[in-house]
Design a protein around this motif. Sequence first.
Motif, PDB file in Angstrom:
ATOM      1  N   HIS A 335       0.833  -1.212   0.000  1.00  0.00           N
ATOM      2  CA  HIS A 335       0.000   0.000   0.000  1.00  0.00           C
ATOM      3  C   HIS A 335       0.862   1.254   0.000  1.00  0.00           C
ATOM      4  O   HIS A 335       0.611   2.182   0.775  1.00  0.00           O
ATOM      5  CB  HIS A 335      -1.005  -0.007   1.149  1.00  0.00           C
ATOM      6  N   TYR A 337       0.805   3.413  -2.231  1.00  0.00           N
ATOM      7  CA  TYR A 337      -0.068   4.520  -2.662  1.00  0.00           C
ATOM      8  C   TYR A 337      -0.672   5.230  -1.453  1.00  0.00           C
ATOM      9  O   TYR A 337      -0.815   6.447  -1.438  1.00  0.00           O
ATOM     10  CB  TYR A 337      -1.178   4.003  -3.601  1.00  0.00           C
ATOM     11  N   HIS A 338      -0.992   4.460  -0.428  1.00  0.00           N
ATOM     12  CA  HIS A 338      -1.535   5.047   0.797  1.00  0.00           C
ATOM     13  C   HIS A 338      -0.431   5.751   1.589  1.00  0.00           C
ATOM     14  O   HIS A 338      -0.645   6.835   2.155  1.00  0.00           O
ATOM     15  CB  HIS A 338      -2.193   3.947   1.632  1.00  0.00           C
ATOM     16  N   ALA A 341       0.108   9.006   0.094  1.00  0.00           N
ATOM     17  CA  ALA A 341      -0.994   9.934   0.377  1.00  0.00           C
ATOM     18  C   ALA A 341      -0.817  10.616   1.733  1.00  0.00           C
ATOM     19  O   ALA A 341      -1.300  11.727   1.947  1.00  0.00           O
ATOM     20  CB  ALA A 341      -2.328   9.191   0.343  1.00  0.00           C
ATOM     21  N   LYS A 342      -0.097   9.959   2.650  1.00  0.00           N
ATOM     22  CA  LYS A 342       0.102  10.552   3.976  1.00  0.00           C
ATOM     23  C   LYS A 342       0.858  11.880   3.884  1.00  0.00           C
ATOM     24  O   LYS A 342       0.753  12.717   4.771  1.00  0.00           O
ATOM     25  CB  LYS A 342       0.845   9.575   4.888  1.00  0.00           C
ATOM     26  N   GLN A 344       0.189  14.145   1.949  1.00  0.00           N
ATOM     27  CA  GLN A 344      -0.803  15.198   1.739  1.00  0.00           C
ATOM     28  C   GLN A 344      -1.384  15.625   3.085  1.00  0.00           C
ATOM     29  O   GLN A 344      -1.721  16.785   3.285  1.00  0.00           O
ATOM     30  CB  GLN A 344      -1.906  14.702   0.806  1.00  0.00           C
ATOM     31  N   HIS A 345      -1.472  14.655   3.997  1.00  0.00           N
ATOM     32  CA  HIS A 345      -1.916  14.972   5.357  1.00  0.00           C
ATOM     33  C   HIS A 345      -0.796  15.692   6.111  1.00  0.00           C
ATOM     34  O   HIS A 345      -1.043  16.664   6.824  1.00  0.00           O
ATOM     35  CB  HIS A 345      -2.301  13.682   6.081  1.00  0.00           C
ATOM     36  N   TYR A 346       0.430  15.176   5.968  1.00  0.00           N
ATOM     37  CA  TYR A 346       1.579  15.761   6.668  1.00  0.00           C
ATOM     38  C   TYR A 346       2.384  16.614   5.686  1.00  0.00           C
ATOM     39  O   TYR A 346       3.381  16.159   5.134  1.00  0.00           O
ATOM     40  CB  TYR A 346       2.474  14.669   7.249  1.00  0.00           C
ATOM     41  N   GLY A 347       1.934  17.816   5.436  1.00  0.00           N
ATOM     42  CA  GLY A 347       2.741  18.705   4.615  1.00  0.00           C
ATOM     43  C   GLY A 347       2.086  19.170   3.334  1.00  0.00           C
ATOM     44  O   GLY A 347       2.664  19.979   2.612  1.00  0.00           O
ATOM     45  N   ASP A 351      -1.114  16.250  -5.617  1.00  0.00           N
ATOM     46  CA  ASP A 351      -1.282  14.878  -6.109  1.00  0.00           C
ATOM     47  C   ASP A 351      -0.039  14.417  -6.869  1.00  0.00           C
ATOM     48  O   ASP A 351       0.472  13.319  -6.642  1.00  0.00           O
ATOM     49  CB  ASP A 351      -2.502  14.768  -7.033  1.00  0.00           C
ATOM     50  N   SER A 392      -6.540   8.084  -2.436  1.00  0.00           N
ATOM     51  CA  SER A 392      -7.673   7.993  -1.510  1.00  0.00           C
ATOM     52  C   SER A 392      -7.495   6.779  -0.615  1.00  0.00           C
ATOM     53  O   SER A 392      -6.959   5.746  -1.038  1.00  0.00           O
ATOM     54  CB  SER A 392      -8.978   7.857  -2.286  1.00  0.00           C
ATOM     55  N   VAL A 393      -7.970   6.873   0.610  1.00  0.00           N
ATOM     56  CA  VAL A 393      -7.886   5.720   1.517  1.00  0.00           C
ATOM     57  C   VAL A 393      -8.769   4.577   1.008  1.00  0.00           C
ATOM     58  O   VAL A 393      -8.577   3.425   1.366  1.00  0.00           O
ATOM     59  CB  VAL A 393      -8.266   6.138   2.960  1.00  0.00           C
ATOM     60  N   ALA A 395      -8.882   3.627  -2.119  1.00  0.00           N
ATOM     61  CA  ALA A 395      -8.308   3.105  -3.359  1.00  0.00           C
ATOM     62  C   ALA A 395      -8.185   1.589  -3.297  1.00  0.00           C
ATOM     63  O   ALA A 395      -7.774   1.033  -2.290  1.00  0.00           O
ATOM     64  CB  ALA A 395      -6.926   3.719  -3.580  1.00  0.00           C
TER      65      ALA A 395
ATOM     66  N   PHE B 352      -9.493   1.322   5.198  1.00  0.00           N
ATOM     67  CA  PHE B 352      -9.215   0.097   4.427  1.00  0.00           C
ATOM     68  C   PHE B 352     -10.337  -0.924   4.646  1.00  0.00           C
ATOM     69  O   PHE B 352     -10.785  -1.568   3.705  1.00  0.00           O
ATOM     70  CB  PHE B 352      -7.857  -0.504   4.830  1.00  0.00           C
ATOM     71  N   PHE B 400     -11.700   9.477   7.640  1.00  0.00           N
ATOM     72  CA  PHE B 400     -10.851   8.356   7.219  1.00  0.00           C
ATOM     73  C   PHE B 400      -9.958   8.744   6.035  1.00  0.00           C
ATOM     74  O   PHE B 400      -8.940   8.125   5.790  1.00  0.00           O
ATOM     75  CB  PHE B 400     -11.686   7.154   6.788  1.00  0.00           C
ATOM     76  N   GLU B 401     -10.401   9.735   5.254  1.00  0.00           N
ATOM     77  CA  GLU B 401      -9.685  10.070   4.022  1.00  0.00           C
ATOM     78  C   GLU B 401      -8.311  10.620   4.379  1.00  0.00           C
ATOM     79  O   GLU B 401      -8.179  11.462   5.273  1.00  0.00           O
ATOM     80  CB  GLU B 401     -10.521  11.071   3.218  1.00  0.00           C
ATOM     81  N   THR B 402      -7.275  10.129   3.681  1.00  0.00           N
ATOM     82  CA  THR B 402      -5.902  10.412   4.106  1.00  0.00           C
ATOM     83  C   THR B 402      -5.595  11.900   4.170  1.00  0.00           C
ATOM     84  O   THR B 402      -4.933  12.367   5.088  1.00  0.00           O
ATOM     85  CB  THR B 402      -4.910   9.715   3.154  1.00  0.00           C
ATOM     86  N   LYS B 403      -6.087  12.661   3.191  1.00  0.00           N
ATOM     87  CA  LYS B 403      -5.679  14.065   3.148  1.00  0.00           C
ATOM     88  C   LYS B 403      -6.508  14.991   4.042  1.00  0.00           C
ATOM     89  O   LYS B 403      -6.187  16.160   4.199  1.00  0.00           O
ATOM     90  CB  LYS B 403      -5.669  14.578   1.706  1.00  0.00           C
ATOM     91  N   THR B 404      -7.541  14.430   4.653  1.00  0.00           N
ATOM     92  CA  THR B 404      -8.391  15.252   5.534  1.00  0.00           C
ATOM     93  C   THR B 404      -7.593  15.826   6.708  1.00  0.00           C
ATOM     94  O   THR B 404      -6.746  15.146   7.274  1.00  0.00           O
ATOM     95  CB  THR B 404      -9.556  14.394   6.074  1.00  0.00           C
ATOM     96  N   ASN B 405      -7.876  17.065   7.041  1.00  0.00           N
ATOM     97  CA  ASN B 405      -7.248  17.684   8.208  1.00  0.00           C
ATOM     98  C   ASN B 405      -8.198  17.645   9.395  1.00  0.00           C
ATOM     99  O   ASN B 405      -9.369  17.966   9.262  1.00  0.00           O
ATOM    100  CB  ASN B 405      -6.891  19.143   7.903  1.00  0.00           C
ATOM    101  N   TYR B 426       8.298  19.985  12.199  1.00  0.00           N
ATOM    102  CA  TYR B 426       7.948  20.538  10.874  1.00  0.00           C
ATOM    103  C   TYR B 426       8.119  22.058  10.887  1.00  0.00           C
ATOM    104  O   TYR B 426       8.767  22.632  10.010  1.00  0.00           O
ATOM    105  CB  TYR B 426       6.507  20.150  10.554  1.00  0.00           C
TER     106      TYR B 426
END
Lengths: 450, 438
Positions: A335, A337-338, A341-342, A344-347, A351, A392-393, A395, B352, B400-405, B426
Amino acid sequence: MKQLFSLIFILSASITLSWSQPSKGSLLIKNGTVLTVTKGTLTNSDVLIVDGIIKKIGKNISAPKGVEVIDATGLYVMPGIIDAHSHIGIDVVNEATNPVTADVWVGDALDPMDVSIYRALAGGTTTSHAMHGSANVIGGQCETIKHRFGSTNPNDLRMDGAPRTIKFALGENPMRVHGEGNGIIPRTRMGVEEVIRRAFSEAQAYQAKWDAYNKDKMKNPRALAPEYSRRLETLADILSGKVMIHCHSYRADEILMLMNVCKDFGVKKICFQHVNEGFKVAPELANFGAYASVFADWWAYKFEVYYSTAYNAAILTRNGVVTSINSDSPDLIRHLYHEAAKTQHYGGLSDDEALALITINPAKQLGVEDRIGSLEEGKEGDVAIFRNHPLSVYAVPVRTIIDGVVYFDIDKDPSDIRVSIDPDNLPTFQQYTEEDRCMDGVFEYLFENR
Amino acid sequence: MNYKNSISIALLLAACLLQGNVKAQLMSKAVKGTFALTHATIHTITKGDIQDGTVVIQDGKIQAVGAGIATPAGAQVIDCTGKEIYPGLIDAGTHLGLSEVSSVSLTEDYNEIGDLIPEMQALTAVNPNSAAIPVTRVNGVTTVLTMPSGGRFPGTAALIDLNGYTPDQMYAGFKVVVLNWPSSGGFGRFDRRSPEDRKKAEEKALKDLNAYWDQAKEFAALDAAAKKSGQPRKTDYNPAMEALMPVVNGEASLLIEVNKDKDILSALRWIKEKKAKAILGGVSEGWRVADSIAAAGIPVLVGPVIDLPTRPSDRYDAPYANPGKLKAAGVKIAIRTMQTENVRNLPYHAGFAAAYGLGKEEALKAVTIYPAEIFGVADQLGSIEKGKRADLIVTDGDPFETKTNIEKVFIQGWEVPMDSRHIQLYNEFLDRQPGLKK
């Protein structure tokens, strides 16, 4: 006569084995959202692969006669994912018997029947860097493999023509194995530097002897060749730029140390692996031109990663370091790809920036960016197709293709994928406990055999 | 307070505000008060979704929830237009707070010496200042079950909220004795026993477990008799038996850790025979025997979800699909990570599971109301309802969505700082000063 026949048979069989080329296929992937990574995102577009090579990308491409069409309507089409650090598809990971083992090569221990290869395919990963472990300061040479699962021939895994690489390791692992375990240098980060400088210096002397001999033998037919050493030969190849260093590292100070050593010996190609504190020396890494291959969010499993941040990849990227996300794990490789994607959450990476971490950037780190890592005409036909956006989680990889051949298809996924079923080794329940595959095999060596 | 002092305090405050993001090496403080979160999409979990709704937090509780609610006087109004509110997520199995650096054994507090030590209290060893706790809660996880592990009865797990400076402040109202079920399977690479030896070991372990259980029953009987007679109980100090007493009496739950299909079935038979009030944990091969678990009516803490299959012959997605298959069979499930420093990935484990058969709605329940019900704290946790504890999160999208804040986190009514070691590093290093030059 009979013996002659068997000899011919064995010879021809071995020639077929070593000479047979992995199969290449032709496919038309129709009407997907094509994430090229390097050339933007194309909606409702097609990717045509002919004889293993991407022939054309665009709209309304018609299939040449006899070429299978995959309907990707509503699906996402991306380059096959590349893992710059893994230990799947190999029998052994560590030759933990000396702080320097540049003479060994992971390519001698490929295991094409490892089900981890199929599981990686089922996560869209088509290429990985099968690495030696991190027990030694200078470990063994590594092998870049394509996940052509289903063959029993180890050669089918090799990505022919991929540049040679070697594993280095700094910090706690070699210190624990050799210093604490065997009472020899290195027990400290000072010792780690000493081991590398000594090895490089010996390689220089070795190379000088061979250069002198090669010069001498032109005019002196009685010149004696120096003793051959595969270890020193490999080290000399590092110094001459024929072998690229991939170095397991965590702390900022040891990262700086290796860059300094490399400057002194004229070594220009380094990819730092894990490099959890890379964010602290991102300007220095960028200035050196070093690459970084990191975890998305692993930390605190040992002291040297206690002061880590999941924003590492983002900080490195923003500072201009070519960065990838790797697995070092038969789980994470499924995974990536997942994991990407992290970032995008951290920083807040875009895409394309996030996808580059698992495609074109690891391709650069393995020296194969002209062949794989993006969807471009002329590149090799390695493709992963997803239901839902790969970042996307939700995916779900549905098809994975290498050289135009489908190796994973979610609709045809068998319940038992093993190539070889050993009746003496029936499937048994196994809890996976190891966190760090880098140290695979070391504990048996250290604690069981003595 | 004189004029001069108030000016210097104001200056100090301003300096803190300015520097807060840049040099914060210590966490800022949590804030308690009356909050009105307005104009939000509220996912109550148990009572549907509310558009343009308000949640009022007061005295640590959810004081009101709904559309068109008046904000109380003096409340701090937080405009949540375009935001979503969910209950804080609950991880039904972790080592959080019990381990700081897993390779440094002296920082590991979940694995005590001894095989039969149910009295060992995880709550005692929870380090409220573990660096992993803020790292976890800023990702929306507000409550976790933190567990001892090791021998047959490794101790008592505790449910904790991820805010507070003492274990008691963190305690969230549920403890449970853990039992590691005798395994017939291998223990990884180091286990080189023959199948016969494994079977013998399993049978012996089960026999020992039953003998120990009987001993606890006897102890409980002595205790009951003593209570009835009004005389003090004539037994030696035996904290293990004390800890097991409510379990053998059927008053307290027992968390049975079990993974292999065969072992799950043997555990189910044992539970029935002993009439134990059981919860199953782990259950990685639950999908093979889901109907039997459902028929027994035993709830399951399933996970990790993002994990490898247990057998080389298994389908690649077995752990991803396990929660969905258990649910489809009718098993009540809560999802867990079994992580320490990366409990923050709970939303992804749930995501997942959702993608591989469980569906979003059930996955959301499996990290909110279902664990609250299984742990007997559903009157306090797991949904956004009036009177419940104010453990909730404000997000800019699907949690759950990875990019969600995750934008705000409230735990026990405290607004906790959105700060952690990872965020501090950071802020310090994104644009490092000095940079390349001296």
